[in-house]
Design a protein around this motif. Structure first.
Motif, PDB file in Angstrom:
ATOM      1  N   GLU A   1      41.594  33.607  38.777  1.00 30.09           N
ATOM      2  CA  GLU A   1      43.053  33.751  38.888  1.00 30.09           C
ATOM      3  C   GLU A   1      43.644  34.130  37.537  1.00 30.09           C
ATOM      4  O   GLU A   1      44.468  35.036  37.436  1.00 30.09           O
ATOM      5  CB  GLU A   1      43.667  32.458  39.397  1.00 30.09           C
ATOM      6  CG  GLU A   1      45.165  32.559  39.616  1.00 30.09           C
ATOM      7  CD  GLU A   1      45.741  31.333  40.309  1.00 30.09           C
ATOM      8  OE1 GLU A   1      46.961  31.339  40.551  1.00 30.09           O
ATOM      9  OE2 GLU A   1      45.005  30.374  40.612  1.00 30.09           O
ATOM     10  N   TYR A   2      43.209  33.453  36.489  1.00 33.79           N
ATOM     11  CA  TYR A   2      43.675  33.764  35.134  1.00 33.79           C
ATOM     12  C   TYR A   2      43.283  35.193  34.744  1.00 33.79           C
ATOM     13  O   TYR A   2      44.104  35.963  34.254  1.00 33.79           O
ATOM     14  CB  TYR A   2      43.079  32.765  34.132  1.00 33.79           C
ATOM     15  CG  TYR A   2      43.193  33.231  32.703  1.00 33.79           C
ATOM     16  CD1 TYR A   2      44.404  33.144  32.021  1.00 33.79           C
ATOM     17  CD2 TYR A   2      42.101  33.800  32.045  1.00 33.79           C
ATOM     18  CE1 TYR A   2      44.518  33.600  30.716  1.00 33.79           C
ATOM     19  CE2 TYR A   2      42.216  34.253  30.755  1.00 33.79           C
ATOM     20  CZ  TYR A   2      43.416  34.151  30.086  1.00 33.79           C
ATOM     21  OH  TYR A   2      43.530  34.616  28.803  1.00 33.79           O
TER      22      TYR A   2
ATOM     23  N   ASN B   1      39.282  30.518  36.763  1.00 35.56           N
ATOM     24  CA  ASN B   1      39.203  31.575  35.762  1.00 35.56           C
ATOM     25  C   ASN B   1      39.493  32.931  36.383  1.00 35.56           C
ATOM     26  O   ASN B   1      40.071  33.810  35.743  1.00 35.56           O
ATOM     27  CB  ASN B   1      37.838  31.589  35.069  1.00 35.56           C
ATOM     28  CG  ASN B   1      37.888  32.437  33.814  1.00 35.56           C
ATOM     29  OD1 ASN B   1      38.615  32.112  32.889  1.00 35.56           O
ATOM     30  ND2 ASN B   1      37.145  33.526  33.801  1.00 35.56           N
TER      31      ASN B   1
ATOM     32  N   THR C   1      39.663  41.943  27.857  1.00 33.66           N
ATOM     33  CA  THR C   1      39.403  41.408  29.197  1.00 33.66           C
ATOM     34  C   THR C   1      37.975  41.688  29.646  1.00 33.66           C
ATOM     35  O   THR C   1      37.502  41.081  30.602  1.00 33.66           O
ATOM     36  CB  THR C   1      40.388  41.962  30.245  1.00 33.66           C
ATOM     37  OG1 THR C   1      40.189  43.372  30.407  1.00 33.66           O
ATOM     38  CG2 THR C   1      41.831  41.662  29.876  1.00 33.66           C
TER      39      THR C   1
ATOM     40  N   ARG D   1      45.728  38.251  33.995  1.00 37.52           N
ATOM     41  CA  ARG D   1      45.718  38.789  32.632  1.00 37.52           C
ATOM     42  C   ARG D   1      45.524  40.302  32.632  1.00 37.52           C
ATOM     43  O   ARG D   1      46.217  41.023  31.908  1.00 37.52           O
ATOM     44  CB  ARG D   1      44.610  38.115  31.826  1.00 37.52           C
ATOM     45  CG  ARG D   1      44.535  38.615  30.404  1.00 37.52           C
ATOM     46  CD  ARG D   1      43.480  37.874  29.615  1.00 37.52           C
ATOM     47  NE  ARG D   1      43.350  38.487  28.303  1.00 37.52           N
ATOM     48  CZ  ARG D   1      42.265  38.420  27.579  1.00 37.52           C
ATOM     49  NH1 ARG D   1      41.212  37.749  28.009  1.00 37.52           N
ATOM     50  NH2 ARG D   1      42.205  39.007  26.412  1.00 37.52           N
TER      51      ARG D   1
ATOM     52  N   ASP E   1      35.726  38.663  29.828  1.00 38.56           N
ATOM     53  CA  ASP E   1      36.105  37.633  30.776  1.00 38.56           C
ATOM     54  C   ASP E   1      35.788  38.128  32.178  1.00 38.56           C
ATOM     55  O   ASP E   1      35.355  39.260  32.363  1.00 38.56           O
ATOM     56  CB  ASP E   1      37.607  37.339  30.627  1.00 38.56           C
ATOM     57  CG  ASP E   1      37.973  35.920  31.010  1.00 38.56           C
ATOM     58  OD1 ASP E   1      37.127  35.207  31.576  1.00 38.56           O
ATOM     59  OD2 ASP E   1      39.111  35.525  30.731  1.00 38.56           O
TER      60      ASP E   1
END
Length: 168
Positions: free
Chosen positions: A92-93, A90, A80, A97, A83
């Protein structure tokens, strides 16, 4: 019969044979029922229906999946770091995650052979995060607690770096 008809008939017969070989069989599969598709043919009720699911023709159930090793979940949590919240979608994802990986890590640590006492500090951080988030897993709440999410991830990462035997 033309050669085109013969070829078409051959394709139909081959396809039918393939489909029949893929359809369920009452006998035990060659892998002893360990196939990921084993038990897939179970009926479910329609969404919103109060009718219970129809009884399955297969009386066997698939074994419960094993809990992942701490090192495997930790590797995904570390991923992670590549990201972030670069766009609203993105973000929210990403936040979802991070939370999912922390939840998976919690389960892995609690079921690890070393026992949860070995992972006391990271488990306490995850528990504190759950208290902070409450039952609200909405994006708005995750965004509001973004610093706590990434902070828990970062502190657990630092703890794990000091315990390389847990992730190698």
């Amino acid at each position: 019969m033309s050669s085109r008809t013969v070829r078409a008939s051959t394709v139909v017969v081959a396809l039918a044979s393939f489909l029949l070989s893929c359809s369920g069989s009452p006998k035990e599969p060659a892998d002893g029922g360990k196939s990921p598709a084993h038990g897939v043919g179970k009926a479910v009720s329609a969404p919103g229906s109060s009718e219970p699911a129809a009884a399955s023709t297969a009386s066997r159930t698939a074994p419960a999946p094993a809990v992942e090793k701490v090192r495997d979940v930790f590797a995904r949590l570390q991923a992670t770091y590549n990201d972030g919240c670069t766009t609203p979608a993105n973000c929210e994802y990403f936040l979802g995650r991070v939370l999912d990986e922390l939840n998976s890590l919690e389960l892995s640590m609690k079921t690890d052979p070393q026992g949860p006492a070995h992972f006391k500090e990271p488990l306490a951080r995850i528990a504190a995060l759950h208290t902070e988030l409450g039952d609200d897993r909405s994006f708005a709440n995750l965004k509001k607690h973004q610093d706590q999410l990434t902070g828990a991830r970062d502190k657990i990462n630092a703890w794990m770096q000091g315990h390389p035997e847990d992730y190698r």
